[in-house]
Design an enzyme around this catalytic site. Structure first.
Site, mmCIF file in Angstrom:
data_model
loop_
_atom_site.group_PDB
_atom_site.id
_atom_site.type_symbol
_atom_site.label_atom_id
_atom_site.label_comp_id
_atom_site.label_asym_id
_atom_site.label_seq_id
_atom_site.Cartn_x
_atom_site.Cartn_y
_atom_site.Cartn_z
ATOM 1 N N MET A 1 0.792 -1.209 0.000
ATOM 2 C CA MET A 1 0.000 0.000 0.000
ATOM 3 C C MET A 1 0.829 1.265 0.000
ATOM 4 S SD MET A 1 -1.266 -0.508 3.838
ATOM 5 C CE MET A 1 -0.248 -1.924 4.102
ATOM 6 N N PRO A 2 2.059 1.284 0.530
ATOM 7 C CA PRO A 2 2.788 2.550 0.436
ATOM 8 C C PRO A 2 3.145 2.892 -1.003
ATOM 9 C CG PRO A 2 3.748 1.146 2.123
ATOM 10 C CD PRO A 2 2.788 0.316 1.341
ATOM 11 N N MET A 3 3.088 4.171 -1.294
ATOM 12 C CA MET A 3 3.581 4.686 -2.561
ATOM 13 C C MET A 3 4.714 5.643 -2.198
ATOM 14 S SD MET A 3 1.581 6.398 -5.776
ATOM 15 C CE MET A 3 0.878 7.719 -4.825
#
Length: 126
Positions: A1-3
């Protein structure tokens, strides 16, 4: 989920840039429990005229090798996990590719789970 978005001055080698992405990803895996394959990262290089920073803000002496890292992630982590992430990124980048800890600036942007679409026009986490 991290960008993750990484900004730095132009001129580093492809190996250096690959190492930045790999070490930041591994630090997120270690501290944020990021799943395997949950890897979305970009690097943007800037000329001198497009890259400005406070060289001594908060008493930290930054060099021209400053790396600005912005991570967008779900707002589900504790303060302790965030501190662990910052420390682990600095530690890993110092080891490879050799970035001084003073030259690692990190900004965490937290969002609600429903603010993501990973494809197909769907909100996979909503």
């Amino acid at each position: 989920m991290p960008m993750t978005r990484i900004s730095l001055k132009r001129g580093k080698t492809p190996d250096y840039k690959r190492s930045l992405m790999e070490q930041i990803y591994l630090a997120m895996r270690d501290t944020f429990n990021v799943p395997e394959e949950d890897r979305f990262m970009t690097i943007t290089e800037h000329d001198d005229a497009q890259f400005d920073f406070g060289a001594d803000y908060l008493g930290i002496h930054r060099s021209e090798d400053l790396i600005m890292i912005q991570i967008t992630a779900n707002n589900t982590r504790t303060t302790e996990q965030k501190k662990a992430l910052y420390a682990k990124i600095a530690e890993r980048l110092a080891a490879d590719p050799g970035v001084r800890s003073e030259d690692v600036l990190i900004s965490l942007v937290e969002v609600q789970k429903e603010n993501w679409s990973f494809g197909n026009g769907e909100a996979q986490y909503a």
